[in-house]
Design a protein around this motif. Structure first.
Motif, short mmCIF file in Angstrom:
data_model
loop_
_atom_site.label_atom_id
_atom_site.label_comp_id
_atom_site.label_asym_id
_atom_site.label_seq_id
_atom_site.Cartn_x
_atom_site.Cartn_y
_atom_site.Cartn_z
N LEU A 201 -0.89 -14.35 11.26
CA LEU A 201 -0.41 -13.70 12.49
C LEU A 201 -0.36 -12.19 12.36
CD1 LEU A 201 2.38 -16.10 13.77
CD2 LEU A 201 -0.01 -15.96 14.41
N GLU A 202 -0.22 -11.67 11.11
CA GLU A 202 -0.24 -10.23 10.92
C GLU A 202 -1.55 -9.66 11.45
OE1 GLU A 202 0.28 -12.46 8.61
OE2 GLU A 202 2.12 -12.04 7.49
N LEU A 203 -2.65 -10.35 11.17
CA LEU A 203 -3.97 -9.92 11.64
C LEU A 203 -4.02 -9.91 13.16
CD1 LEU A 203 -7.03 -9.30 11.15
CD2 LEU A 203 -7.38 -11.77 11.15
N HIS A 204 -3.57 -11.01 13.78
CA HIS A 204 -3.62 -11.10 15.23
C HIS A 204 -2.74 -10.05 15.88
CE1 HIS A 204 -4.70 -15.66 14.79
NE2 HIS A 204 -5.71 -14.85 14.49
N LEU B 285 2.96 3.91 15.11
CA LEU B 285 3.34 2.58 14.66
C LEU B 285 4.31 2.74 13.49
CD1 LEU B 285 -0.19 0.91 14.80
CD2 LEU B 285 1.52 1.18 16.61
N LEU B 286 5.58 2.41 13.71
CA LEU B 286 6.64 2.77 12.79
C LEU B 286 7.07 1.65 11.86
CD1 LEU B 286 8.86 4.74 15.34
CD2 LEU B 286 7.12 5.65 13.80
N HIS B 287 7.08 0.42 12.37
CA HIS B 287 7.66 -0.67 11.58
C HIS B 287 7.12 -2.00 12.09
CE1 HIS B 287 10.49 -2.82 9.13
NE2 HIS B 287 11.15 -3.31 10.15
N CYS C 284 3.48 2.67 9.49
CA CYS C 284 4.00 1.51 8.76
C CYS C 284 2.92 0.99 7.81
CB CYS C 284 4.43 0.41 9.73
SG CYS C 284 3.12 -0.37 10.66
N PRO C 285 3.32 0.50 6.62
CA PRO C 285 2.34 0.01 5.63
C PRO C 285 1.46 -1.09 6.16
CG PRO C 285 4.52 0.25 4.64
CD PRO C 285 4.71 0.43 6.13
N GLU C 286 1.98 -1.95 7.04
CA GLU C 286 1.18 -3.06 7.57
C GLU C 286 -0.01 -2.55 8.38
OE1 GLU C 286 5.31 -4.35 6.76
OE2 GLU C 286 4.43 -2.68 7.89
N ALA C 287 0.21 -1.51 9.17
CA ALA C 287 -0.88 -0.93 9.95
C ALA C 287 -1.89 -0.25 9.03
CB ALA C 287 -0.34 0.07 10.97
N GLN C 288 -1.41 0.41 7.98
CA GLN C 288 -2.30 1.07 7.03
C GLN C 288 -3.17 0.05 6.30
OE1 GLN C 288 0.40 3.31 4.58
NE2 GLN C 288 1.29 4.38 6.33
N ASP C 289 -2.56 -1.07 5.89
CA ASP C 289 -3.32 -2.12 5.21
C ASP C 289 -4.40 -2.68 6.12
OD1 ASP C 289 -1.82 -1.85 2.92
OD2 ASP C 289 -0.46 -3.51 3.37
N MET D 62 0.84 -1.19 0.00
CA MET D 62 0.00 0.00 0.00
C MET D 62 0.88 1.24 0.00
SD MET D 62 -2.72 1.26 2.86
CE MET D 62 -4.01 0.19 2.29
N GLU D 63 0.43 2.23 -0.68
CA GLU D 63 1.13 3.52 -0.71
C GLU D 63 1.25 4.07 0.70
OE1 GLU D 63 -0.20 8.00 -2.09
OE2 GLU D 63 -1.02 6.24 -3.05
N ASN D 64 2.43 4.57 1.04
CA ASN D 64 2.67 5.04 2.39
C ASN D 64 1.90 6.33 2.66
OD1 ASN D 64 4.25 6.31 4.72
ND2 ASN D 64 5.14 4.27 4.54
N LEU D 65 1.55 6.52 3.93
CA LEU D 65 0.70 7.65 4.29
C LEU D 65 1.48 8.83 4.86
CD1 LEU D 65 -2.48 6.11 5.89
CD2 LEU D 65 -2.12 6.92 3.58
N HIS D 66 2.80 8.86 4.66
CA HIS D 66 3.54 10.00 5.20
C HIS D 66 3.04 11.31 4.59
CE1 HIS D 66 6.78 8.18 7.60
NE2 HIS D 66 6.50 7.14 6.88
N GLN D 67 2.52 11.25 3.35
CA GLN D 67 2.09 12.49 2.72
C GLN D 67 0.75 12.96 3.25
OE1 GLN D 67 1.90 9.55 1.49
NE2 GLN D 67 0.13 9.24 0.19
N ILE D 68 0.02 12.13 3.99
CA ILE D 68 -1.26 12.59 4.52
C ILE D 68 -1.27 12.66 6.04
CG2 ILE D 68 -2.50 11.64 2.55
CD1 ILE D 68 -3.57 9.52 4.52
#
Length: 215
Positions: A153-156, A139-141, A176-181, A1-7
């Motif tokens: 496990l990503e979901l959990h 949430l950084l990484h 982090c992209p994982e949290a955004q997804d 997913m496109e990173n959200l640093h710009q928003i």
């Protein structure tokens, strides 16, 4: 997913707003509008998943006040527990027989290393690096051990992170992209974002959905 640093506001720009800079009516203007008490049925298993998610958002609005009632807290945790149970069952039905076994997952906040950790049967399966700043958790990484990938496990891990933030009354900043997804796939957790960032995130998701529909 496109990173959200710009928003999202960059982490280095996050600072507490001085109390004196706020006008005398600012707290009143920023106070959430009262919402009607949601009617939570005693048997959550009979409620559809879609209605359960809507109900979850409504109950959370009652919690996001200065003095939330104990009943609203119990209702919220019961609804979230039911949703997590359904998601776990759906994952179990779709998992290969080889991975359908009993696992013991443990979640903890390792404050020494500033990361939320998930253990499976005593072995660290993944973690989310974070930073705490003025009532916000950034949430950084996120990292999942390759041995534990494709096990859900990503979901959990993300669910545990967001519920931990909610229990501690922390606003979430998903860098982090994982949290955004995860937030894009589970919009009921968007209430944990600060109001301005939540609007930006929602606008970005709507924009992406519009682009996909036009293809």
């Amino acid at each position: 997913m496109e990173n959200l640093h710009q928003i999202l506001d960059h982490p280095s720009a996050l600072q507490a707003v001085p109390e004196r800079s706020r006008g005398p009516r600012s707290r009143h203007l920023l106070a959430p509008a009262p919402s009607p008490e949601p009617d939570v049925p005693p048997d959550l298993a009979a409620v559809s998943t879609r209605d359960l998610r809507l109900l979850c958002n409504r109950v959370y609005q009652r919690l996001d006040t200065a003095y939330p009632g104990a009943e609203s807290r119990e209702q919220y945790h019961a609804i979230v527990g039911e949703l997590e149970h359904r998601e776990a069952e759906a994952e179990h039905r779709g998992a290969p027989e080889s991975v359908r076994e009993t696992f013991r997952d443990t979640f903890r906040d390792n404050a020494l290393f500033s990361r939320f950790e998930l253990f499976r049967n005593g072995v660290m399966a993944g973690y989310v690096q974070y930073d705490l700043r003025g009532g916000q958790v950034l949430l950084l990484h996120a990292v999942i051990d390759p041995k534990f990938r494709r096990m859900g496990l990503e979901l959990h891990l993300m669910q545990a992170v967001l519920l931990n933030a909610h229990r501690r009354r922390l606003a979430v900043m998903p860098y982090c992209p994982e949290a955004q997804d995860f937030l894009a796939a589970h919009p009921r957790y968007l209430a944990l974002l600060p109001t301005r960032q939540r609007r930006r995130f929602t606008q970005l998701m709507e924009s992406r959905a519009g682009k996909q529909d036009s293809r």
